[in-house]
Every structure is written in structure tokens, then in C-alpha cells.
Design a protein around this motif. Structure first.
Motif, PDB file in Angstrom:
ATOM      1  N   VAL A   1      -2.783   2.287  -4.327  1.00 38.06           N
ATOM      2  CA  VAL A   1      -2.467   3.682  -4.030  1.00 38.06           C
ATOM      3  C   VAL A   1      -3.746   4.332  -3.491  1.00 38.06           C
ATOM      4  O   VAL A   1      -4.788   4.292  -4.153  1.00 38.06           O
ATOM      5  CB  VAL A   1      -1.963   4.430  -5.285  1.00 38.06           C
ATOM      6  N   ASN A   2      -3.641   4.839  -2.279  1.00 35.40           N
ATOM      7  CA  ASN A   2      -4.815   5.407  -1.584  1.00 35.40           C
ATOM      8  C   ASN A   2      -5.964   4.403  -1.520  1.00 35.40           C
ATOM      9  O   ASN A   2      -7.131   4.744  -1.692  1.00 35.40           O
ATOM     10  CB  ASN A   2      -5.277   6.699  -2.258  1.00 35.40           C
ATOM     11  N   GLY A   3      -5.592   3.126  -1.318  1.00 34.43           N
ATOM     12  CA  GLY A   3      -6.597   2.084  -1.104  1.00 34.43           C
ATOM     13  C   GLY A   3      -7.160   1.448  -2.355  1.00 34.43           C
ATOM     14  O   GLY A   3      -7.961   0.515  -2.273  1.00 34.43           O
ATOM     15  N   LYS A   4      -6.774   1.903  -3.548  1.00 30.27           N
ATOM     16  CA  LYS A   4      -7.308   1.346  -4.784  1.00 30.27           C
ATOM     17  C   LYS A   4      -6.203   0.654  -5.575  1.00 30.27           C
ATOM     18  O   LYS A   4      -5.051   1.091  -5.576  1.00 30.27           O
ATOM     19  CB  LYS A   4      -7.927   2.461  -5.636  1.00 30.27           C
TER      20      LYS A   4
ATOM     21  N   ASN B   1       0.820  -1.208   0.000  1.00 32.65           N
ATOM     22  CA  ASN B   1       0.000   0.000   0.000  1.00 32.65           C
ATOM     23  C   ASN B   1       0.856   1.262   0.000  1.00 32.65           C
ATOM     24  O   ASN B   1       1.854   1.362   0.733  1.00 32.65           O
ATOM     25  CB  ASN B   1      -0.918   0.007   1.229  1.00 32.65           C
ATOM     26  N   PHE B   2       0.450   2.227  -0.809  1.00 30.93           N
ATOM     27  CA  PHE B   2       1.108   3.533  -0.872  1.00 30.93           C
ATOM     28  C   PHE B   2       0.051   4.632  -0.848  1.00 30.93           C
ATOM     29  O   PHE B   2      -1.089   4.424  -1.305  1.00 30.93           O
ATOM     30  CB  PHE B   2       1.912   3.700  -2.176  1.00 30.93           C
ATOM     31  N   THR B   3       0.450   5.780  -0.355  1.00 29.07           N
ATOM     32  CA  THR B   3      -0.318   6.989  -0.618  1.00 29.07           C
ATOM     33  C   THR B   3       0.279   7.617  -1.877  1.00 29.07           C
ATOM     34  O   THR B   3       1.389   7.256  -2.300  1.00 29.07           O
ATOM     35  CB  THR B   3      -0.220   7.992   0.538  1.00 29.07           C
ATOM     36  N   GLN B   4      -0.419   8.553  -2.479  1.00 32.38           N
ATOM     37  CA  GLN B   4       0.088   9.214  -3.670  1.00 32.38           C
ATOM     38  C   GLN B   4       1.386   9.956  -3.354  1.00 32.38           C
ATOM     39  O   GLN B   4       2.324   9.980  -4.168  1.00 32.38           O
ATOM     40  CB  GLN B   4      -0.959  10.203  -4.210  1.00 32.38           C
TER      41      GLN B   4
END
Length: 589
Positions: free
Chosen positions: A70-73, A4-7
Motif C-alpha cells: 500500500v503506497n509502495g510499502k 499494489n494499492f494506494t490507500q
């Protein structure tokens, strides 16, 4: 389990590459592929999940190891990082093969391994779809490891393949609402791939004299290969080595796929050639050992020798004079006018005699005052700088495999944030300055150190030069290209190869795009071997220099015995400087 990553976190990762569909980032010892939002995300998620579930058992498959959000998607997937391997496209280039001292036995090993793995995949119900030299990698050192990449476009578990390269699919795949890709089209693509790697010639390339403006894709549709009945009407670059070392069965196998509609995997014929290979020490080639002797030696194969030019033009001759500017007994391959790879593997800067170990990466000797001379060792990411005595002078990182230019004592490069930068190398030190933010750019510079930046986006190109920006709308993938500057017209030339094999020629000047056409095809291999002078593109041909005046649409040819498509041309003081594999010449002027 998904990574999982954030933008924000994603933007901090080093970017390795970017194409029309996705970007590749470094993540620890692995890499991650992140699809662009405009890609078919739902379809890609299904494909990645199918690859993770499927029990593929074949050596060299670069398979997904985890999905990435990325951001849950869902956004892409992680996969192992392939190290110490080159894109298979490199192995189709004569200068690369010569620089790395590879022979046809090495290329036989590589294409045999690909063909045998392809057979296993088909047996497991997998269709690759895009069997082209963009989707495989191989190591230079023997035993050669082979890697299959970009697996997310494959057909698997009932999901169809979703990518292809136009110059690697058969005629029957066209003319439908949707491209038809299956095991048979894979076998056609593999035959083209194998022939291209083994001969350094796409089988539907060369100049078709009855219609020299036909693209490679059009030649495929009309079954006009270099092996069939039209071969007498096709002019092949004389630098291409004879393929008469192949067994008759292998040549017939290629022809049956190219022109007779057969769609079988010919890997077994290639493997038979590999198992029955014998070395000819005269021609340094491995030939089929069931021949009585080497077919190249016995004269069955047509060998075209390059005439040796005289160093002084005959008295009263009106032909331009050919003069040898440089030659040396230990040249393996000329890199450029002043640099060559020696037989012992060292790189030599012949104006000073400086020699350095080649190692990995590309070697550059900067030009300038004696105190401004440095040696650059350019790797895919790291660039090391030493002075001429070998003392460390610094290093920097560039965007992975990105464009760069060494111009005199200046180095233009792209950093890991897609910022174009300039290094100035002087006797008192090295300065580094920012030029502009860009996006996956291509770079060029003229003799005055002025830069041309061509940013690449998914749906357009943006050319920046002389304080102006010019936009060109296109979604073409730019791989093979060249950028040249013409001092007389103060314009920049940009030529690139389109997916169908055609060349697009563009000229950028004070008025933006001043010329744009797909009319002209160039023999130069690579395209950077052309030069641009007074609005005319001069390219190497078979024993001739071909000049095309773009705006007048006129062509002139100049007979020159030392030239072939692998010769690099430049124009200086009214004549051509020609760099061949082993010498530098001056022609005219």
C-alpha cells in the motif's frame, strides 16, 4: 510479484472482517489480508516471504499467493478465498450440529484430517502455534474439506510462531517471559480441539464444584479435566452427549495429553476410531466396533433423560408450573419461540404454518400487521427479502458475516462501509435509513425497536445507546457474547467470553458503565440463551434456572426439569419462556 494499492484504492475494497491485528478484504476471486500499522510489520513481511518460498505440500493450506503493498510499502498478502466452509468453532456448538444433521462420524472425519495434516507440517519443520477452533474451517457436506487459515502466525524457516489461544496451550507454556510454542504445544492444542469438536465440550469446561470461579486456563494449569481424577467434582451440561462411544485407547490418549504430560499427536487413535465405527440406530451414534454392542445401549454410559413435564401442575403444588406452549411431530430443531427446522429441512413459522425451503443462510419471518410480514434469507453477505407468497421484494448487501437484528418489522444491519442502517418493512414498501457510522459493530435492539451499537476497535469498545456514547478500554477479542435489554431498569447487559475462558459481565445505563465484573460464569451455550430482568441475569443450568442479581451479588435457583445449558430463556408476564431443542415451554407466571 506484489499487488499494489494506494490507500484510496484499498478503502474501496469490500471489507470481510477485522481483528486486532489485520483486516480482510475481498479482491476479485481472492482475499487480501492487510495488517494494521501497529502490527509487527517487519516480522510479518519475513513470515509471508518464508511462506511463499516454502514448498509446503499438504491439502487444505490457505497459503499466500502474493505480497500486497500500500503506497509502495509492504502491508499484507493475497490468498485464495475459502467458500462454502464454516469456522470450526461452529462444529463445537450442539445446535449447529443438529441443524446441519451432522453425526459424530462427520466430526471424526474432520478432526482426523486436521491431525494428519498437522503431522505432515511437523515433519516439514512447521509449528502452528495457535491450534484452536479459530484457525480452521470445514465444509458441512461430506466428504468434508478442511482448511488451515491464518498461516502468517506459524513458525517456519527459523521464524517462531507468534500467536496462541490461552485455552489451547499446556501448563508448561506459561510462567516464562515469552510463551514457548513448539510441536508439543501443537499436539496439546490439537487434542483439546479434537475433544471439543467430537463432544461439543472443552475438556476443561463444566463447573468445578470445589472452585466454580476457576477459568478454563486455570483448570488447564491445574490439570482438572472432565476425564481425570477430578471428574466426579465437575458438573457437565446434561445436554452434552456421552462420549462412551469412543474406544478405551482414544479416551486414554486424551487423558494422557490433558493430565499426564504426554505431548503426542493422537490423530492415529482418532483415525482408528473412525475406521472401526459402527452405527447404533437407537442413539444415532457411531461407536467403536470392537465393543460387543453399543456402550450407550448396554448401560456402560450414563444417559441422563430429561423428565417429561406435566402440562398441569399437581394440585396444591408450590412448584412453578411447567406448561408446553408448542410441540410438533416434525421438529428437528427449534430456532426460536415461533420458528423451527422440520425433519424435511424446511423452516416453519408455526403461528401461520408458513414453510420455506431452508437453502443457505438464516431464515427470519418478520412480525407485524398481515401486510407487513416478510421472509428474510440472510446469507453471509447478501440478504434476500420475499413476501409471504414468495414474491421477490428486494435484496441488500451487508458487511460480510456482520451483526444484524430483526426486531418486529425492522431490520438493523451493517453495510459494507461499516454504517449501521435500518430497514423498515411495511405493506407499501421497504425504506432504508442511516443510523450511524461505526467500526466492526455488534448490534442489539429492545422490544421498542431501540438499538444498542457496540463498536469494536483494536484497543477499546464504544457503546452507543439512548443518545449517549460510553467507551471501554480493552484489547480483548470479542467472539462469544450476548447483549440483552432490561425494561425495568432501562439498562443494557453485555456479557462476553475472554481469551482465558472467563466471562466479563457489564451493564450500560444512564450513568455509563454501571456494573463491570468477571466474578460470574454462565452455563448458557451459547451465551445468548440467558435473559435479563429487573437487574438479574437468568441462565439455564442442569435442570434449573439460575438467577444472579448483579448489584446485590445474590443467586437464586429454580428447579426446572426441562432446562439444560442449550435452552434459550426469555422472561414474559412474570414467568419464563423456555425454548429447548424440540419444544417451547412456559415456567411459572
Amino acid at each position: 510479484m506484489a499487488i499494489n494499492f494506494t490507500q484510496t484504492q484499498l478503502k474501496k475494497l469490500p471489507k470481510l472482517a477485522e481483528g486486532g491485528e489485520a483486516a480482510i478484504y475481498e479482491h476479485g476471486h481472492d482475499v487480501i489480508k492487510i495488517f494494521h500499522p501497529t502490527s509487527r510489520i517487519d516480522d510479518k513481511e519475513k513470515k509471508v516471504e518464508a511462506l511463499l518460498r516454502h514448498k509446503l505440500r499438504a491439502k487444505g493450506l490457505v497459503l499466500p499467493t502474493d505480497t500486497v503493498t500500500v503506497n509502495g510499502k509492504f502491508a499484507g498478502y493475497a490468498m485464495p478465498c475459502v467458500k462454502n466452509a464454516n469456522p470450526l468453532h461452529d462444529f463445537t456448538k450442539a445446535r449447529f450440529v443438529k441443524a446441519e444433521n451432522l453425526d459424530n462420524k462427520s466430526t471424526l472425519e474432520i478432526v482426523t484430517a486436521i491431525g494428519k495434516t498437522l503431522d505432515k507440517l511437523h515433519g516439514g519443520g512447521v509449528v502452528i502455534g495457535d491450534v484452536s477452533d479459530n484457525n480452521f474451517m470445514a465444509t458441512i457436506k461430506s466428504p468434508h474439506a478442511v482448511y488451515f487459515i491464518d498461516l502468517d502466525s506459524w513458525g517456519i524457516s527459523g521464524l517462531p510462531p507468534d500467536a496462541f489461544t490461552e485455552t489451547f496451550v499446556p501448563p508448561e507454556s506459561y510462567g516464562k517471559k515469552q510463551m514457548s510454542l513448539n510441536e508439543q504445544t501443537d499436539c496439546f492444542g490439537y487434542a483439546i480441539l479434537a475433544f471439543n469438536v467430537l463432544t461439543r465440550l472443552h475438556p476443561f469446561n463444566g463447573t468445578y464444584t470445589k472452585n466454580d470461579r476457576m477459568s478454563v486456563a486455570e483448570r488447564i494449569k491445574n490439570q482438572l479435566s472432565v476425564l481425570g481424577s477430578a471428574k466426579g467434582d465437575i458438573i457437565v451440561n446434561k445436554a452434552i452427549p456421552s462420549w462412551q462411544w469412543m474406544s478405551p485407547d482414544l479416551i486414554d490418549g486424551f487423558l494422557s495429553v490433558f493430565e499426564k504430560g504426554e505431548r503426542r499427536n493422537i490423530a492415529s487413535l482418532i483415525e482408528d476410531q473412525l475406521k472401526h465405527s459402527k452405527k447404533c440406530k437407537v442413539h444415532d451414534v457411531w461407536y467403536y466396533d470392537k465393543f460387543a454392542d453399543c456402550p450407550l445401549c448396554s448401560g456402560q454410559a450414563k444417559i441422563i433423560a430429561i423428565p417429561v413435564p406435566t402440562k398441569v401442575a399437581p394440585s396444591g403444588s408450590k412448584q412453578p408450573q411447567i406448561v408446553v406452549l408448542f410441540e410438533a411431530g416434525d421438529v428437528r430443531l427449534m430456532i426460536d419461540v415461533k420458528t423451527y427446522i422440520a425433519q424435511d429441512g424446511q423452516v416453519v413459522y408455526h403461528p401461520t404454518g408458513k414453510r420455506v425451503d431452508r437453502g443457505t443462510g438464516r431464515i427470519h419471518f418478520t412480525a407485524g400487521k398481515p401486510g407487513d410480514r416478510y421472509v428474510l434469507r440472510v446469507g453471509r453477505r447478501n440478504v434476500a427479502i420475499t413476501d409471504t407468497e414468495g414474491n421477490n421484494s428486494g435484496q441488500f448487501r451487508r458487511a460480510y458475516d456482520s451483526s444484524y437484528v430483526v426486531s418486529g418489522a425492522k431490520v438493523f444491519y451493517v453495510d459494507e462501509s461499516d454504517v449501521v442502517r435500518q430497514l423498515q418493512l411495511t405493506s407499501v414498501g421497504i425504506s432504508d435509513s442511516v443510523i450511524a457510522q461505526s467500526n466492526n459493530p455488534l448490534l442489539a435492539a429492545n422490544g421498542r425497536g431501540e438499538i444498542f451499537v457496540l463498536a469494536r476497535y483494536r484497543d477499546r469498545l464504544m457503546a452507543s445507546y439512548d443518545g449517549r456514547n460510553t467507551e471501554v478500554m480493552t484489547d480483548d477479542k470479542v467472539t462469544e457474547y450476548t447483549i440483552k435489554y432490561d425494561e425495568k431498569t432501562a439498562t443494557w447487559l453485555f456479557i462476553y467470553e475472554k481469551p482465558n475462558g472467563r466471562h466479563r459481565t457489564m451493564v450500560f445505563g444512564p450513568d455509563g458503565v454501571e456494573f463491570d465484573s468477571e466474578m460470574f460464569q454462565y452455563n448458557a451455550t451459547p451465551l445468548s440463551n440467558v435473559c435479563y430482568q429487573a437487574g438479574t441475569v437468568y441462565g439455564p443450568g442442569n435442570s434449573e434456572v439460575i438467577g444472579v442479581n448483579l448489584k446485590k451479588n445474590t443467586t437464586r435457583t429454580f428447579a426446572c426439569s426441562v432446562v439444560d445449558a442449550n435452552s434459550a430463556l426469555s422472561f414474559e408476564n412474570g414467568g419464563f419462556v423456555i425454548v429447548t431443542d424440540d419444544k417451547v415451554y412456559r415456567f411459572g407466571g
